[in-house]
Design an enzyme around this catalytic site. Structure first.
Site, PDB file in Angstrom:
ATOM      1  N   CYS A  42       4.434   9.392   0.511  1.00 44.49           N
ATOM      2  CA  CYS A  42       3.234   9.944   0.389  1.00 44.49           C
ATOM      3  C   CYS A  42       3.000  10.766  -0.862  1.00 44.49           C
ATOM      4  O   CYS A  42       3.722  11.702  -0.934  1.00 44.49           O
ATOM      5  CB  CYS A  42       3.187  10.707   1.793  1.00 44.49           C
ATOM      6  SG  CYS A  42       1.329  11.716   1.544  1.00 44.49           S
ATOM      7  N   ARG A  85       0.874  -1.205   0.040  1.00 44.00           N
ATOM      8  CA  ARG A  85       0.064  -0.002   0.118  1.00 44.00           C
ATOM      9  C   ARG A  85       0.741   1.223   0.085  1.00 44.00           C
ATOM     10  O   ARG A  85       1.033   2.139  -1.001  1.00 44.00           O
ATOM     11  CB  ARG A  85      -0.831  -0.107   1.017  1.00 44.00           C
ATOM     12  CG  ARG A  85      -2.121   0.969   1.225  1.00 44.00           C
ATOM     13  CD  ARG A  85      -1.573   2.095   1.462  1.00 44.00           C
ATOM     14  NE  ARG A  85      -1.409   2.403   2.885  1.00 44.00           N
ATOM     15  CZ  ARG A  85      -0.820   3.583   3.246  1.00 44.00           C
ATOM     16  NH1 ARG A  85      -0.465   4.747   2.728  1.00 44.00           N
ATOM     17  NH2 ARG A  85      -0.247   3.778   4.299  1.00 44.00           N
ATOM     18  N   ASP A  86       1.822   1.409   1.138  1.00 38.04           N
ATOM     19  CA  ASP A  86       2.362   2.746   1.220  1.00 38.04           C
ATOM     20  C   ASP A  86       3.484   2.581   0.046  1.00 38.04           C
ATOM     21  O   ASP A  86       3.828   3.943  -0.331  1.00 38.04           O
ATOM     22  CB  ASP A  86       2.941   2.777   2.796  1.00 38.04           C
ATOM     23  CG  ASP A  86       3.213   4.200   3.186  1.00 38.04           C
ATOM     24  OD1 ASP A  86       3.179   5.191   2.240  1.00 38.04           O
ATOM     25  OD2 ASP A  86       3.135   4.420   4.322  1.00 38.04           O
ATOM     26  N   HIS A 104       8.849   6.713   8.773  1.00 38.35           N
ATOM     27  CA  HIS A 104       9.601   6.854   7.365  1.00 38.35           C
ATOM     28  C   HIS A 104      11.130   7.230   7.436  1.00 38.35           C
ATOM     29  O   HIS A 104      11.421   7.771   8.569  1.00 38.35           O
ATOM     30  CB  HIS A 104       8.889   8.039   6.578  1.00 38.35           C
ATOM     31  CG  HIS A 104       7.709   7.463   5.742  1.00 38.35           C
ATOM     32  ND1 HIS A 104       7.304   6.977   4.580  1.00 38.35           N
ATOM     33  CD2 HIS A 104       6.420   7.029   6.554  1.00 38.35           C
ATOM     34  CE1 HIS A 104       6.177   6.551   4.472  1.00 38.35           C
ATOM     35  NE2 HIS A 104       5.451   6.649   5.409  1.00 38.35           N
TER      36      HIS A 104
END
Ligand code: ZN
Length: 311
Positions: A241, A11-12, A210
């Protein structure tokens, strides 16, 4: 000490890749990760396919993966509509992970809502998830700093945690979206959160870092000192992001597991199996990835003694 390791690469990580990763490739990677001992795998998100085209195949991914008992399969949801779409899909995730930002500016940039709009939707998100038999956790982005506003007031973070708890969420993740956290700040802020709102179980609070400024693993250790037992990472160190300038990869899951196991923590993860999965990632995304242990091998993977030293 038992720790809980979650992976968010699919996902990220994949959400910021320029090339669309085919559904079958995502499914194969998730299936491989399912057999590594991870606690949770964040497999997709129910967001607008226009905003995040990389994850437009959420329903197909969830239908395609094999579910290993004991592994929690998670989908990110930005709002009520996301929860409704997750609930309506044939193969529902076990858990949805709602997201809000501690800073108003990032909240508007990321999910196009003011704080009050987001908090106003929260009870409905929780109700819809629970009615569909899904757990719901909330992630608080920019907890440790916002790329637009700088440091976020600790009281603001506490206000959100209190609101999440009041709404009846099943877990809370404190996220350092753009790698602005430092270890002292992590220890002080998370200790304050845990002191004021004690964890309901070992994995109730998760820290999501992160590694944008190289402090990711140090922040994990600071989180353990403060009492957190659950951590997100991303195999190969993928991530970012799409709505935060300069965002780069999550902390690398196999680098984190290698460190924690060397230190004597029980992560439940098979490091060799995790490295095997991570080593597939550069070919999938078509570029080099930041993870280090997948390149170097685990700390105690020894090399043959040089010939010149042998008699
Ligand atoms: Zn993230």
């Amino acid at each position: 000490m038992r720790l809980y390791i979650n992976d968010v690469a699919v996902r990220d990580g994949f959400q910021v890749e320029k090339a669309f990763v085919p559904t079958a490739t995502k499914v194969a990677l998730i299936d491989q990760l399912s057999r590594t001992g991870l606690h949770k795998i964040e497999v997709t998100s129910f967001v607008s396919p226009k905003a995040v085209p990389a994850l437009a195949d959420a329903g197909e991914v969830l239908a395609g993966i094999g579910r290993v008992p004991g592994v929690v399969y998670v989908a990110l949801v930005p709002n009520v509509r996301g929860v409704q779409n997750a609930a309506a899909t044939a193969a529902r995730p076990d858990e949805v992970n709602g997201v809000m930002s501690a800073s108003e500016t990032h909240n508007r940039a990321n999910i196009n809502r003011t704080h009050e709009q987001s908090l106003g939707e929260l009870p409905t998100m929780v109700r819809v998830a629970h009615e569909a038999g899904m757990k719901i956790t909330m992630s608080l982005s920019t907890t440790f700093g916002c790329p637009f506003e700088g440091r976020v007031k600790e009281d603001e973070v506490l206000r959100f945690v209190e609101a999440f708890l009041a709404a009846g969420v099943d877990g809370i993740s404190l996220a350092d979206t753009t790698g602005m956290a430092n270890p002292r700040q992590v220890e002080e802020l998370t200790a304050r959160v845990l002191d004021r709102f004690p964890a309901k179980d070992d994995a109730f609070y998760t820290l999501h870092f992160h590694n944008t400024r190289g402090m990711g693993l140090a922040n994990v250790l600071a989180g353990i000192e403060a009492g957190v037992r659950s951590f997100d990472g991303s195999i190969a160190g993928l991530g970012g992001c799409p709505f935060a300038p300069g965002a780069t990869g999550n902390i690398c899951t196999e680098d984190m597991v290698n460190m924690l196991q060397d230190m004597g923590y029980d992560t439940g993860v098979d490091l060799g199996a995790l490295i095997a999965a991570a080593r597939r990632v550069p070919a999938i995304v078509g570029h080099d990835t930041p993870g280090q242990v997948a390149k170097a091998g685990p700390s105690l993977e020894l090399h043959p003694i040089p010939e010149s030293l042998k008699e």
